[in-house]
Design a protein around this motif. Structure first.
Motif, short mmCIF file in Angstrom:
data_model
loop_
_atom_site.label_atom_id
_atom_site.label_comp_id
_atom_site.label_asym_id
_atom_site.label_seq_id
_atom_site.Cartn_x
_atom_site.Cartn_y
_atom_site.Cartn_z
N PHE A 1 187.04 21.31 19.72
CA PHE A 1 185.59 21.27 19.51
C PHE A 1 184.98 22.65 19.38
O PHE A 1 184.11 22.88 18.59
N ARG A 2 185.42 23.55 20.26
CA ARG A 2 184.66 24.80 20.37
C ARG A 2 185.45 26.06 20.09
O ARG A 2 184.95 27.15 20.31
N ASN A 3 186.69 25.91 19.64
CA ASN A 3 187.49 27.09 19.34
C ASN A 3 187.62 28.03 20.52
O ASN A 3 187.74 29.23 20.36
N GLN A 4 187.53 27.51 21.69
CA GLN A 4 187.74 28.36 22.86
C GLN A 4 188.33 27.49 23.96
O GLN A 4 188.19 26.29 23.94
N ARG A 5 189.03 28.13 24.85
CA ARG A 5 189.73 27.34 25.85
C ARG A 5 189.25 27.65 27.26
O ARG A 5 189.95 27.45 28.21
N THR A 6 188.06 28.20 27.35
CA THR A 6 187.60 28.55 28.68
C THR A 6 186.58 27.53 29.17
O THR A 6 185.67 27.16 28.45
N ILE A 7 186.80 27.06 30.38
CA ILE A 7 185.83 26.18 30.99
C ILE A 7 184.80 27.08 31.67
O ILE A 7 185.11 27.75 32.65
N THR A 8 183.61 27.11 31.10
CA THR A 8 182.61 28.06 31.59
C THR A 8 181.83 27.48 32.75
O THR A 8 182.03 26.35 33.16
N LYS A 9 180.90 28.29 33.25
CA LYS A 9 180.02 27.87 34.34
C LYS A 9 179.24 26.62 33.98
O LYS A 9 179.10 25.72 34.78
N HIS A 10 178.73 26.60 32.73
CA HIS A 10 177.94 25.44 32.30
C HIS A 10 178.76 24.16 32.39
O HIS A 10 178.29 23.14 32.89
N HIS A 11 180.00 24.25 31.91
CA HIS A 11 180.87 23.09 32.00
C HIS A 11 181.07 22.68 33.44
O HIS A 11 181.05 21.50 33.77
N GLY A 12 181.27 23.68 34.28
CA GLY A 12 181.48 23.40 35.70
C GLY A 12 180.33 22.62 36.29
O GLY A 12 180.54 21.62 36.99
N VAL A 13 179.10 23.07 35.98
CA VAL A 13 177.93 22.37 36.50
C VAL A 13 177.90 20.93 35.99
O VAL A 13 177.66 19.98 36.75
N VAL A 14 178.18 20.76 34.68
CA VAL A 14 178.20 19.40 34.10
C VAL A 14 179.25 18.54 34.80
O VAL A 14 179.00 17.38 35.15
N PHE A 15 180.44 19.12 35.04
CA PHE A 15 181.51 18.39 35.71
C PHE A 15 181.07 17.90 37.08
O PHE A 15 181.27 16.75 37.45
N VAL A 16 180.45 18.81 37.85
CA VAL A 16 180.05 18.44 39.21
C VAL A 16 178.97 17.35 39.16
O VAL A 16 179.02 16.37 39.92
N LEU A 17 178.01 17.51 38.23
CA LEU A 17 176.96 16.49 38.09
C LEU A 17 177.55 15.14 37.70
O LEU A 17 177.17 14.09 38.22
N LEU A 18 178.53 15.20 36.79
CA LEU A 18 179.20 13.98 36.34
C LEU A 18 179.89 13.29 37.51
O LEU A 18 179.88 12.06 37.63
N PHE A 19 180.46 14.11 38.40
CA PHE A 19 181.13 13.54 39.57
C PHE A 19 180.11 12.82 40.47
O PHE A 19 180.36 11.71 40.94
N CYS A 20 178.95 13.46 40.67
CA CYS A 20 177.90 12.83 41.50
C CYS A 20 177.46 11.51 40.86
O CYS A 20 177.29 10.51 41.56
N LEU A 21 177.29 11.55 39.55
CA LEU A 21 176.86 10.35 38.82
C LEU A 21 177.89 9.24 38.99
O LEU A 21 177.57 8.08 39.26
N TYR A 22 179.17 9.62 38.87
CA TYR A 22 180.26 8.66 38.98
C TYR A 22 180.27 8.01 40.36
O TYR A 22 180.36 6.79 40.49
#
Lengths: 161, 132
Positions: B106-127
């Motif tokens: 998707f993004r031509n990069q392989r780094t999970i950035t801070k933004h992704h991290g925040v989304v991941f944690v929020l997704l976990f709370c939602l789940y």
């Protein structure tokens, strides 16, 4: 109720301390027998961090609470991916390297599919049978052998440089 | 350790009864976060030491163990019954894994950035909130 929650917290602490203790013991024994650092690193530490899960699994099988096994297995994975990786990448950006993308992630996807197939379409009505359990076990052992092999190669590469 | 496991399993069963939710929900939330604490600590220490491949390797490796080894150990001792309600979470887990697999497409990069991290944690709370 408060008492139960407290007991559970103590339970977690005991489990984690116990796992830590076993890992240290295993490391000492492995070093006495001159086993390689890689084997110690991957197998003992890798399984060591999963020991609490394993012990809880055995206990819940013995006490006849099968829902806890599958729930713990799937729940831990989701927690690992979202919570652990999320928090870790907030601390410091994480780079997904080649090997993880080519080998470990596909293997992980295959193992999830395998479990889903065994659970939904396998022998019997929504039961994981002994045979299916053994297949999953063999899959896990093959994965351990692969990671040890991979670790050895990595060490040789860095030594070569 | 045996006592620890007894406390955890008994606690999970009685908390589930007390709140009137199923054992599966408690095991997917409280029990799994509790038993994953060693992974959490290892992973965060590895990231702070900037050994990020160690961190991801640990996460993915222990996922494979969790998915194969735990049901396997349970089933080998005695065949285990599978509750169909787990299917939703299993699909969710598969989707996250596939997302990580196609991450760089998707993004031509392989780094999970801070933004992704925040989304991941929020997704976990939602789940977790969806589970209850």
């Amino acid at each position: 109720m408060l008492y139960q929650i407290l007991l559970m917290l103590i339970g977690f602490i005991l489990l984690i301390k116990g796992a830590d203790f076993i890992v240290k013991g295993a490391k000492n024994i492995a070093q006495k027998f001159h086993l390689s650092e890689i084997l110690i690193g991957i197998v003992i530490v890798g399984i060591g961090t999963s020991l609490p899960e394993i012990i809880v699994t055995i206990t819940s099988t013995m006490t006849g609470n099968p829902d806890i096994i599958i729930g713990n297995s799937i729940g831990s994975c989701i927690c690992n991916l979202l919570l652990v990786m999320g928090v870790a990448s907030i601390c410091n950006p994480l780079k997904i390297d080649d090997n993880i993308l080519r080998v470990h992630l596909p293997v992980s996807a295959i193992s999830i599919l395998l479990l889903a197939i065994f659970c939904n379409f396998g022998a019997g009505n929504y039961v994981i049978s002994k045979f299916e359990g053994i297949v999953l076990l063999i899959f896990a052992i093959l994965y351990i052998i692969y990671t040890v092999h991979e670790g050895k190669e990595e060490v040789q590469e860095t030594r070569g440089k | 350790m045996k006592f620890g496991a007894d406390f955890v399993v008994n606690g999970a069963v009685s908390i589930a009864e007390y709140f009137g939710v199923s054992q599966s929900v408690i095991s997917m939330t409280i029990v799994s976060v509790g038993t994953s604490l060693p992974e959490i600590v290892t992973c965060i220490i590895a990231t702070i030491k900037k050994e990020s491949d160690l961190a991801i390797g640990n996460v993915i490796g222990s996922n494979i163990f969790n998915i194969c080894l735990l049901p396997a150990i349970g089933a080998v001792i005695t065949p285990i019954h599978y509750d169909l309600s787990f299917n939703r979470s299993l699909i969710f887990l598969l989707l996250i894994t596939i997302y990580l697999l196609v991450f760089d497409l998707f993004r031509n990069q392989r780094t999970i950035t801070k933004h992704h991290g925040v989304v991941f944690v929020l997704l976990f709370c939602l789940y977790v909130s969806c589970l209850f």
